[in-house]
Design an enzyme around this catalytic site. Sequence first.
Site, PDB file in Angstrom:
ATOM      1  N   LYS A 103       0.872  -1.169   0.000  1.00 12.86           N
ATOM      2  CA  LYS A 103       0.000   0.000   0.000  1.00 12.86           C
ATOM      3  C   LYS A 103       0.912   1.221   0.000  1.00 12.86           C
ATOM      4  O   LYS A 103       1.653   1.456   0.954  1.00 12.86           O
ATOM      5  CB  LYS A 103      -0.915   0.018   1.222  1.00 12.86           C
ATOM      6  N   GLY A 164      -8.216   9.634   9.469  1.00 11.63           N
ATOM      7  CA  GLY A 164      -8.521   9.724  10.883  1.00 11.63           C
ATOM      8  C   GLY A 164      -9.572  10.754  11.249  1.00 11.63           C
ATOM      9  O   GLY A 164      -9.854  10.954  12.428  1.00 11.63           O
ATOM     10  N   GLY A 191     -11.261   8.331   6.195  1.00 10.56           N
ATOM     11  CA  GLY A 191     -12.425   9.160   6.454  1.00 10.56           C
ATOM     12  C   GLY A 191     -13.665   8.413   6.898  1.00 10.56           C
ATOM     13  O   GLY A 191     -14.591   9.016   7.442  1.00 10.56           O
TER      14      GLY A 191
END
Length: 263
Positions: A103, A164, A191
């Site tokens: 990622k 966050g 989110g």
Amino acid sequence: MQTLTEDRLVIAGQPLRSRLFLGTGKYRSDEDMLAALDASGAELVTVALRRLDLDDASKRTILDVIDWRRYRILPNTAGCQTAVEAIRIARLARSMGLSDWVKLEVIPDPRYLLPDPEETLQAARVLVKEGFAVLPYINADPVLARKLEEIGTVTVMPLGSPIGSGQGIETASQIRLIVESARIPVVVDAGIGTASDAAQAMEMGADAVLVNSAVAAAGQPALMAEAISLGVEAGRKAFLAGRMERRLEAAPSSPSEGISRRS
């Protein structure tokens, strides 16, 4: 017509049983994290290598806690501010035998935590050429998403709102544009604050969601993980079912034929 039995998520040729990916940061304890992973049904689990203490071989890390036979570890480059740093961390993950999947996160601003599009694209080019399966975290930018797909990333991961923040899906129109044109899986990342946010992302046609803070910061992480898992499942089924058309006026839900009318 796609049926539920045929509906499988495939990334880089690998089928995944769950469309919920879970992060491993911010949990109050390892016990909370493991309970949440179990309740979520997730298979793909992200781990930020830069936030692990790898210098002391005797010190336990998340990598020692997670059952590698049960979960697929997805190393991420969280904490990297440049393409060079992100490339180095991805190579480290490969040398450790973790995964060729990565990622990709390149975030230079510690206040807003928004990804750098130029550095992300630069790092992705290098890593794809080196044989990595790259899952890049990006702003909800349809142009950047297309460029990343063209160079060979295996997903694009647009944010719903800042990391966050728990603000939910604030970039819905942009995500819809990405979903409409993408030929690789679209994973909404960042989110999501609760189950309804996850359901909304899936109803828009996202292929999966990645969640961390919403679960880790919940009063009962395992219960929230289960709730979000159900939201993902419900949203995907709603997307496949096809939403009814929105109308400007009301329409009766009962048939009008045969109703007696007073003269």
